[in-house]
Design an enzyme around this catalytic site. Sequence first.
Site, PDB file in Angstrom:
ATOM      1  N   THR A   1      -2.065  -0.609  -0.485  1.00 24.27           N
ATOM      2  CA  THR A   1      -1.745  -1.683  -1.439  1.00 24.27           C
ATOM      3  C   THR A   1      -2.457  -1.427  -2.771  1.00 24.27           C
ATOM      4  O   THR A   1      -1.859  -1.543  -3.850  1.00 24.27           O
ATOM      5  CB  THR A   1      -2.174  -3.051  -0.848  1.00 24.27           C
ATOM      6  OG1 THR A   1      -1.530  -3.189   0.427  1.00 24.27           O
ATOM      7  CG2 THR A   1      -1.792  -4.206  -1.736  1.00 24.27           C
TER       8      THR A   1
ATOM      9  N   PHE B   1      -7.594   6.765   6.192  1.00 19.38           N
ATOM     10  CA  PHE B   1      -8.837   6.206   6.739  1.00 19.38           C
ATOM     11  C   PHE B   1     -10.005   6.284   5.748  1.00 19.38           C
ATOM     12  O   PHE B   1      -9.803   6.329   4.551  1.00 19.38           O
ATOM     13  CB  PHE B   1      -9.177   6.840   8.091  1.00 19.38           C
ATOM     14  CG  PHE B   1      -8.149   6.560   9.151  1.00 19.38           C
ATOM     15  CD1 PHE B   1      -7.697   5.267   9.365  1.00 19.38           C
ATOM     16  CD2 PHE B   1      -7.606   7.578   9.920  1.00 19.38           C
ATOM     17  CE1 PHE B   1      -6.739   4.998  10.343  1.00 19.38           C
ATOM     18  CE2 PHE B   1      -6.646   7.319  10.893  1.00 19.38           C
ATOM     19  CZ  PHE B   1      -6.222   6.021  11.105  1.00 19.38           C
TER      20      PHE B   1
ATOM     21  N   TRP C   1      -2.430  -7.425  -4.535  1.00 23.89           N
ATOM     22  CA  TRP C   1      -1.639  -7.977  -3.430  1.00 23.89           C
ATOM     23  C   TRP C   1      -0.912  -9.249  -3.886  1.00 23.89           C
ATOM     24  O   TRP C   1       0.272  -9.423  -3.631  1.00 23.89           O
ATOM     25  CB  TRP C   1      -2.550  -8.276  -2.232  1.00 23.89           C
ATOM     26  CG  TRP C   1      -1.818  -8.746  -1.022  1.00 23.89           C
ATOM     27  CD1 TRP C   1      -1.156  -7.986  -0.109  1.00 23.89           C
ATOM     28  CD2 TRP C   1      -1.666 -10.110  -0.581  1.00 23.89           C
ATOM     29  NE1 TRP C   1      -0.606  -8.775   0.874  1.00 23.89           N
ATOM     30  CE2 TRP C   1      -0.900 -10.076   0.611  1.00 23.89           C
ATOM     31  CE3 TRP C   1      -2.099 -11.343  -1.067  1.00 23.89           C
ATOM     32  CZ2 TRP C   1      -0.568 -11.239   1.315  1.00 23.89           C
ATOM     33  CZ3 TRP C   1      -1.776 -12.497  -0.375  1.00 23.89           C
ATOM     34  CH2 TRP C   1      -1.013 -12.441   0.805  1.00 23.89           C
TER      35      TRP C   1
ATOM     36  N   ARG D   1       1.861   9.020   1.798  1.00 25.65           N
ATOM     37  CA  ARG D   1       2.365   9.539   3.073  1.00 25.65           C
ATOM     38  C   ARG D   1       3.512   8.662   3.558  1.00 25.65           C
ATOM     39  O   ARG D   1       3.622   7.502   3.196  1.00 25.65           O
ATOM     40  CB  ARG D   1       1.247   9.498   4.117  1.00 25.65           C
ATOM     41  CG  ARG D   1       0.177  10.527   3.849  1.00 25.65           C
ATOM     42  CD  ARG D   1      -1.001  10.312   4.764  1.00 25.65           C
ATOM     43  NE  ARG D   1      -1.563   8.984   4.577  1.00 25.65           N
ATOM     44  CZ  ARG D   1      -2.353   8.379   5.456  1.00 25.65           C
ATOM     45  NH1 ARG D   1      -2.646   8.977   6.582  1.00 25.65           N
ATOM     46  NH2 ARG D   1      -2.829   7.186   5.200  1.00 25.65           N
TER      47      ARG D   1
ATOM     48  N   LYS E   1      -5.896  -0.121   1.468  1.00 26.48           N
ATOM     49  CA  LYS E   1      -5.941   1.098   0.660  1.00 26.48           C
ATOM     50  C   LYS E   1      -4.590   1.423   0.024  1.00 26.48           C
ATOM     51  O   LYS E   1      -4.508   1.703  -1.170  1.00 26.48           O
ATOM     52  CB  LYS E   1      -6.423   2.245   1.557  1.00 26.48           C
ATOM     53  CG  LYS E   1      -6.623   3.559   0.872  1.00 26.48           C
ATOM     54  CD  LYS E   1      -7.578   4.473   1.627  1.00 26.48           C
ATOM     55  CE  LYS E   1      -7.328   4.499   3.104  1.00 26.48           C
ATOM     56  NZ  LYS E   1      -6.221   5.309   3.533  1.00 26.48           N
TER      57      LYS E   1
ATOM     58  N   PHE F   1     -10.103 -11.309  -1.693  1.00 31.07           N
ATOM     59  CA  PHE F   1      -9.501 -12.346  -0.851  1.00 31.07           C
ATOM     60  C   PHE F   1      -9.913 -13.709  -1.407  1.00 31.07           C
ATOM     61  O   PHE F   1     -10.994 -13.847  -1.991  1.00 31.07           O
ATOM     62  CB  PHE F   1      -9.990 -12.212   0.603  1.00 31.07           C
ATOM     63  CG  PHE F   1      -9.219 -11.194   1.392  1.00 31.07           C
ATOM     64  CD1 PHE F   1      -8.275 -11.577   2.333  1.00 31.07           C
ATOM     65  CD2 PHE F   1      -9.415  -9.828   1.180  1.00 31.07           C
ATOM     66  CE1 PHE F   1      -7.543 -10.644   3.054  1.00 31.07           C
ATOM     67  CE2 PHE F   1      -8.691  -8.880   1.893  1.00 31.07           C
ATOM     68  CZ  PHE F   1      -7.756  -9.298   2.834  1.00 31.07           C
TER      69      PHE F   1
ATOM     70  N   ALA G   1      -4.729  11.009   9.963  1.00 30.38           N
ATOM     71  CA  ALA G   1      -5.968  11.458   9.333  1.00 30.38           C
ATOM     72  C   ALA G   1      -7.123  11.575  10.313  1.00 30.38           C
ATOM     73  O   ALA G   1      -8.136  12.175   9.999  1.00 30.38           O
ATOM     74  CB  ALA G   1      -6.354  10.497   8.215  1.00 30.38           C
TER      75      ALA G   1
ATOM     76  N   LYS H   1      -0.184  -0.930  14.043  1.00 29.18           N
ATOM     77  CA  LYS H   1      -0.832  -0.727  12.754  1.00 29.18           C
ATOM     78  C   LYS H   1      -0.136  -1.456  11.607  1.00 29.18           C
ATOM     79  O   LYS H   1      -0.740  -1.818  10.623  1.00 29.18           O
ATOM     80  CB  LYS H   1      -0.893   0.772  12.480  1.00 29.18           C
ATOM     81  CG  LYS H   1      -1.593   1.142  11.185  1.00 29.18           C
ATOM     82  CD  LYS H   1      -1.688   2.647  11.086  1.00 29.18           C
ATOM     83  CE  LYS H   1      -2.110   3.086   9.707  1.00 29.18           C
ATOM     84  NZ  LYS H   1      -1.054   2.998   8.728  1.00 29.18           N
TER      85      LYS H   1
END
Length: 559
Positions: free
Chosen positions: A74, A302, A411, A95, A72, A383, A274, A106
């Site tokens: 990225t 999230f 990415w 954030r 998210k 991907f 979140a 994480k």
Amino acid sequence: MGMKSDIEIAQAAKLRPIDEIAQKAGIPEECLEHYGKYKAKVSLDALVDDTDKRGKLILVTAITPTPAGEGKTTTTIGLADALTLIGKKSTLALREPSMGPVFGIKGGAAGGGYAQVVPMEDLNLHFTGDMHAVGAANNLLAAMIDNHIQKDNKLGIDPRQITWKRAVDMNDRQLRFMVNGLGGKANGTPREDGFEITVASEVMAVFCLATSLMNLKERLGRIVIGYTYDGKPVTCSDIKAQGAMAALLKDALKPNLVQTLEGTPAYVHGGPFANIAHGCNSVLATKMALGHADYLVTEAGFGADLGAEKFIDIKCRTAGLDPDAVVLVATVRALKMHGGVAKSDLKGENLEALKLGMTNLTQHVRNVIDVFKRPVVVAINRFPDDTQAELELVRDECMKYGVNVALSEVWGKGGEGGIELAQEVVRLCDLPDKQPLGFVYDEDTTITEKIEAIATRIYHADGVDFVGPAVKQMQQLEEYGFGKLPICVAKTQYSFSDDATLIGVPTDFRLTVRNLKVSAGAGFIVALTGNVMTMPGLPTVPSAEKIDVDENGLISGLF
């Protein structure tokens, strides 16, 4: 293409001086406070209070998270870069990462690959010290509460009913439950206590919802720290701590300005969790960015059932914000996991599992369209092993709801890989006949009705069960006059339900609310479901084991 690690890509980037970025962002030079060459705080004088000239606000949210990852942040960063590439004056508001997860499990919060915010090491470590300031303000209040009890307790605070915990910005399960004040009368009054991680502190939520320094002080004063022997709430202003706390937060309150790898201005400020708090960056950074850019891309933590719901029902409602478009991020891999495939079996085409997992995506899509009344685009974070047939299936399913899918390859390609997404976002922002923003519940309803509205309209539960202390707490909160506040549901991020194992789209379930706690300063009631932890622990192999620094001060192993 031999992919470098995120940190190698970030360290190889040529950063522009922060003055240049500020100029691009429309921030006057006299409003900048430099923190080295590549970071600055922006004085609140740079706020533009002209609603008519505000830029378009784009909210990036996601499907229900899985261990396969969605990307998210990225996507958020890549989208802002792509908007810049197609000639739009764009900026970002994100954030700030908590150091606990950085050294835990994480990973960082600076994006990844060629869509990152830099300097990434600073961002993931101490940055400009905001997180420490929030922790210090939190702990000053804790110290003053215990001191008050020690020195005659004129307010009659019941030590068994203190709800204010201490905070530290590190994952440490050892600190969840403890007894302190041991060692005889001179060393305090023994009582049970505990720590939460700084980002779970109500000070962080207050900090992110404040609209000015005076508003911050006012909100801090309203914080309920516990109850007296006869059950009356005691506030921070009863302890007389709000002035000193605001003084500690005075500089932290100024938004931080940094940049993406491609030189797009990025505000990184505040970071409440979140699944526990409301999961968005500060109102001040959002408003500042909106006043100076044509497009502001921001994210909520999230899945859309948590971050986006709180963004709209708490942040937009209190700050008068209104998103123009919503981006819902998903990966084919994650959707296959929602279809029941194990993480180890994700390679290879599996249309059956994908179709099953798609229901998670489409339920989030329907929530955004039907409940929030906002146009949405699905961004598939691509991907290399996604097959054409899989991508087509996602497209076809979304088309049933009139929703377009854009492939995002930011990415690997940076902004260049997000142009299709940027064009669709611009199209959505310009749609005519914008409906009023849809809130999930009306503020005038009871606490029960509000929680039921979130459970049934967003999670698609059959109803809500209030168990244990929650029943009495609800009556008390209504009695104390907190009944009109919005609701912040603390629940697992891994499911629409409050049971982390129920992936995809759970049916025939009820939401169980175990505890209700008022965050009177932030201005919401926290409804705790399941067993959400406000102090995470470290995993078997913490990320900290891989992080190192060499004789030149070059950090490695940070993602």
